[in-house]
Design an enzyme around this catalytic site. Structure first.
Site, PDB file in Angstrom:
ATOM      1  N   PRO A 129      13.734  17.880  22.139  1.00 56.58           N
ATOM      2  CA  PRO A 129      12.495  17.098  22.220  1.00 56.58           C
ATOM      3  C   PRO A 129      12.171  16.373  20.908  1.00 56.58           C
ATOM      4  CG  PRO A 129      12.189  19.220  23.279  1.00 56.58           C
ATOM      5  CD  PRO A 129      13.551  19.253  22.649  1.00 56.58           C
ATOM      6  N   ILE A 158      19.295  16.771  29.446  1.00 52.87           N
ATOM      7  CA  ILE A 158      20.665  17.263  29.603  1.00 52.87           C
ATOM      8  C   ILE A 158      21.231  16.874  30.965  1.00 52.87           C
ATOM      9  CG2 ILE A 158      22.149  19.315  29.533  1.00 52.87           C
ATOM     10  CD1 ILE A 158      20.816  18.361  26.789  1.00 52.87           C
ATOM     11  N   ILE A 338      19.161 -14.960  39.697  1.00 53.76           N
ATOM     12  CA  ILE A 338      19.882 -15.729  40.723  1.00 53.76           C
ATOM     13  C   ILE A 338      19.393 -15.341  42.123  1.00 53.76           C
ATOM     14  CG2 ILE A 338      22.193 -16.002  41.775  1.00 53.76           C
ATOM     15  CD1 ILE A 338      23.288 -15.979  38.849  1.00 53.76           C
ATOM     16  N   GLU A 364      23.776   8.386  24.647  1.00 50.50           N
ATOM     17  CA  GLU A 364      24.948   8.518  23.750  1.00 50.50           C
ATOM     18  C   GLU A 364      24.781   7.592  22.531  1.00 50.50           C
ATOM     19  OE1 GLU A 364      28.677   9.416  25.236  1.00 50.50           O
ATOM     20  OE2 GLU A 364      27.879  10.468  26.991  1.00 50.50           O
TER      21      GLU A 364
HETATM   22  C1  LIG Z   1      19.442   9.687  31.574  1.00 51.36           C
HETATM   23  C2  LIG Z   1      19.728  10.323  30.231  1.00 51.36           C
HETATM   24  C3  LIG Z   1      20.738  11.251  30.126  1.00 51.36           C
HETATM   25  C4  LIG Z   1      20.998  11.883  28.897  1.00 51.36           C
HETATM   26  N1  LIG Z   1      21.958  12.851  28.820  1.00 51.36           N
HETATM   27  C5  LIG Z   1      22.106  13.576  27.675  1.00 51.36           C
HETATM   28  C6  LIG Z   1      23.001  14.692  27.625  1.00 51.36           C
HETATM   29  O1  LIG Z   1      23.696  15.015  28.595  1.00 51.36           O
HETATM   30  N2  LIG Z   1      23.071  15.415  26.468  1.00 51.36           N
HETATM   31  C7  LIG Z   1      22.324  15.098  25.366  1.00 51.36           C
HETATM   32  O2  LIG Z   1      22.445  15.790  24.361  1.00 51.36           O
HETATM   33  N3  LIG Z   1      21.458  14.033  25.378  1.00 51.36           N
HETATM   34  C8  LIG Z   1      21.334  13.278  26.518  1.00 51.36           C
HETATM   35  N4  LIG Z   1      20.443  12.221  26.561  1.00 51.36           N
HETATM   36  C9  LIG Z   1      19.624  11.933  25.385  1.00 51.36           C
HETATM   37  C10 LIG Z   1      19.940  10.609  24.711  1.00 51.36           C
HETATM   38  O3  LIG Z   1      21.167  10.665  24.051  1.00 51.36           O
HETATM   39  C11 LIG Z   1      18.744  10.268  23.798  1.00 51.36           C
HETATM   40  O4  LIG Z   1      17.672   9.890  24.652  1.00 51.36           O
HETATM   41  C12 LIG Z   1      19.042   9.175  22.806  1.00 51.36           C
HETATM   42  O5  LIG Z   1      19.984   9.603  21.844  1.00 51.36           O
HETATM   43  C13 LIG Z   1      17.778   8.672  22.082  1.00 51.36           C
HETATM   44  O6  LIG Z   1      17.011   9.732  21.599  1.00 51.36           O
HETATM   45  P1  LIG Z   1      15.436   9.761  21.935  1.00 51.36           P
HETATM   46  O7  LIG Z   1      15.288   9.544  23.397  1.00 51.36           O
HETATM   47  O8  LIG Z   1      14.865  10.984  21.366  1.00 51.36           O
HETATM   48  O9  LIG Z   1      14.837   8.491  21.210  1.00 51.36           O
HETATM   49  P2  LIG Z   1      14.363   8.384  19.662  1.00 51.36           P
HETATM   50  O10 LIG Z   1      15.444   8.881  18.775  1.00 51.36           O
HETATM   51  O11 LIG Z   1      13.010   8.951  19.532  1.00 51.36           O
HETATM   52  O12 LIG Z   1      14.295   6.799  19.498  1.00 51.36           O
HETATM   53  C14 LIG Z   1      13.196   6.016  19.981  1.00 51.36           C
HETATM   54  C15 LIG Z   1      13.460   4.578  19.557  1.00 51.36           C
HETATM   55  O13 LIG Z   1      13.479   4.477  18.127  1.00 51.36           O
HETATM   56  C16 LIG Z   1      14.718   3.933  17.703  1.00 51.36           C
HETATM   57  N5  LIG Z   1      15.111   4.531  16.433  1.00 51.36           N
HETATM   58  C17 LIG Z   1      15.177   5.863  16.116  1.00 51.36           C
HETATM   59  N6  LIG Z   1      15.616   6.020  14.870  1.00 51.36           N
HETATM   60  C18 LIG Z   1      15.837   4.776  14.360  1.00 51.36           C
HETATM   61  C19 LIG Z   1      16.291   4.269  13.104  1.00 51.36           C
HETATM   62  N7  LIG Z   1      16.664   5.080  12.099  1.00 51.36           N
HETATM   63  N8  LIG Z   1      16.396   2.929  12.943  1.00 51.36           N
HETATM   64  C20 LIG Z   1      16.069   2.093  13.970  1.00 51.36           C
HETATM   65  N9  LIG Z   1      15.631   2.511  15.166  1.00 51.36           N
HETATM   66  C21 LIG Z   1      15.508   3.829  15.365  1.00 51.36           C
HETATM   67  C22 LIG Z   1      15.700   4.232  18.806  1.00 51.36           C
HETATM   68  O14 LIG Z   1      16.809   3.344  18.782  1.00 51.36           O
HETATM   69  C23 LIG Z   1      14.810   4.046  20.030  1.00 51.36           C
HETATM   70  O15 LIG Z   1      14.726   2.681  20.333  1.00 51.36           O
HETATM   71  C24 LIG Z   1      20.211  11.547  27.757  1.00 51.36           C
HETATM   72  C25 LIG Z   1      19.197  10.582  27.891  1.00 51.36           C
HETATM   73  C26 LIG Z   1      18.940   9.987  29.092  1.00 51.36           C
HETATM   74  C27 LIG Z   1      17.816   8.990  29.192  1.00 51.36           C
END
Ligand SMILES: Cc1cc2nc3c(=O)[nH]c(=O)nc-3n(C[C@H](O)[C@H](O)[C@H](O)COP(=O)(O)OP(=O)(O)OC[C@H]3O[C@@H](n4cnc5c(N)ncnc54)[C@H](O)[C@@H]3O)c2cc1C
Length: 385
Positions: A129, A158, A338, A364
């Site tokens: 989280p 996950i 389109i 990812e």
């Molecule tokens: C459908 C789905 C399936 C998934 N499956 C898995 C899984 O199987 N296993 C797993 O471990 N994870 C999984 N994830 C998690 C996914 O990898 C994360 O959601 C992703 O890495 C982004 O993390 P966050 O959602 O906490 O966003 P945050 O890290 O909070 O980012 C929010 C925004 O801020 C931007 N941001 C953050 N830091 C910076 C920075 N330093 N510079 C510029 N911009 C920044 C990000 O690009 C984004 O636009 C899944 C997510 C989804 C939606």
């Protein structure tokens, strides 16, 4: 194997997967998107085709295929149903792959055989989280309890949670150690203390499962450690370098499906007395979409070649994932345009593709994270000039 026999095998696999997807995957995709039903039966048949152990060597029950074949399979499946593509790619690339590359002989024998057969699905627990893009700040802890390790924490988003049995899970000995404190474990989902929350209600990929998982005093044997203690974050990064290519292939598959929908619609829909295709603005938009798809494919091929050579390929993987996922979102948006008002209706497949595409720039590693990875290597390059 000679080049021509390799090409023959690649084409045979592509024809087999394409025809399976046409008959068994594409027809139910819209209904599964509505119902959010998990496609257990279709996945079982895909397991029998060997699509869950694509890289796993034949002696461990896998298909023993190469990266190019894997990417082609993910693209074909995503073109038919992106939800099924993510279920397959997660099992193959973020679960089987790290076990194959960092696991002991005993771990490979114990976990890869059932995964490769498709009887067991796999997953990857990195995100939390409070730790998304900044994954090294994860807080799930492990402690040494003599004959076992004990894991406590919360994992978010996950994929395959609730349906998979085997997970690669990252936890830290002490959050103050940063990336160096992180270790990787192979976690059986049926261990006491693994609590899967209700599935997330998602915008797209609605028949794939995604959920938060709480780890409440989960005891795993010492033999569950993957690689060495403290190696977990580098295992995660190497895995993501590899698996991002699968997301690029998924994005290519969704874009290809959107292109087909747009071509069909532009051919059949008439306005101002002629097919949409005969209006230059529409034809040029299609030409741009086609070029965008071809450019993403070229970058993905380049990255796949880099991944097949020794050494890191972070920059190539990040470039391919960044471009393909952004390209996919451009292409689906153009395909909606389109379709006019009909693109906004659930009656047309493009509406689902538009929603399925959205996550490709997020998971990812977001597009911003891919730019961080690429620009870091550019900084090193700049220092060496
Ligand atoms: C459908 C789905 C399936 C998934 N499956 C898995 C899984 O199987 N296993 C797993 O471990 N994870 C999984 N994830 C998690 C996914 O990898 C994360 O959601 C992703 O890495 C982004 O993390 P966050 O959602 O906490 O966003 P945050 O890290 O909070 O980012 C929010 C925004 O801020 C931007 N941001 C953050 N830091 C910076 C920075 N330093 N510079 C510029 N911009 C920044 C990000 O690009 C984004 O636009 C899944 C997510 C989804 C939606």
């Amino acid at each position: 194997m000679t080049t021509s026999s390799f090409d023959d095998q690649y084409e045979q696999v592509r024809d087999l997967v394409r025809s399976f997807c046409k008959k068994k995957v594409r027809p139910g995709a819209a209904e599964r998107d509505r119902s959010e039903d998990f496609p257990a039966e279709v996945l079982e048949e895909m397991g029998q085709l060997g699509l869950f152990g694509i890289f796993v060597p034949e002696e461990l029950g896998g298909a023993g295929m190469d990266l190019a074949t894997y990417l082609m399979i993910v693209e074909e499946v995503a073109c038919a149903d992106a939800s099924i593509a993510v279920t397959i790619s997660v099992t193959n690339s973020v679960c089987c792959w790290p076990i194959l590359h960092f696991g002991s002989e005993e771990q490979k024998e114990r976990y890869l055989r059932p995964l490769a057969s498709g009887q067991v699905l796999g997953g990857f627990m990195l995100t939390e989280p409070e730790a998304g893009s900044d994954a090294a700040s994860l807080k799930t802890r492990y402690r040494d309890a003599g004959d076992a390790y004990v894991l406590d924490g919360n994992k978010a988003w996950i994929t395959n949670a609730g349906v998979a049995k085997t997970f690669v899970c990252m936890a830290t000995k002490d959050p103050s150690l940063g990336a160096h404190g992180i270790s990787a474990f192979i976690l059986d989902a049926d261990r006491e203390g693994v609590i899967v929350n209700r599935p997330e209600q998602k915008m797209g990929l609605r028949s794939s499962r995604t959920a938060m998982v709480a780890l409440d005093g989960v005891r795993v044997p010492k033999s569950a450690l993957l690689g060495k203690e403290g190696q977990g974050f580098s295992i995660a990064l190497a895995t993501l370098d590899h698996s991002r290519l699968g997301i690029a292939a998924q994005a290519l598959g969704i874009a290809r499906a959107a292109m087909e929908e747009a071509l069909r619609y532009a051919r059949d829909r008439r306005q101002f007395g002629r097919p949409l295709f005969d209006h230059e603005a529409i034809a040029f938009r299609l030409a741009e979409m086609d070029t965008d798809i071809a450019a993403a494919r070229a970058l993905l091929n380049e990255a796949a070649q880099a991944a097949s050579r020794p050494g890191r390929h972070s920059r190539e993987s990040a470039r391919a994932k960044l471009f393909a996922s952004e390209m996919c979102n451009r292409v689906v948006a153009s395909a909606i345009q389109i379709h006019g008002g009909y693109g906004y209706s659930k009656e047309y497949a493009i509406e689902r593709l538009y929603r399925d595409a959205r996550v490709t720039t997020v998971y990812e590693g977001t597009s911003e994270v891919q730019k961080i990875v690429i620009s870091r290597t550019l900084k090193e390059l700049a220092q060496s000039l």
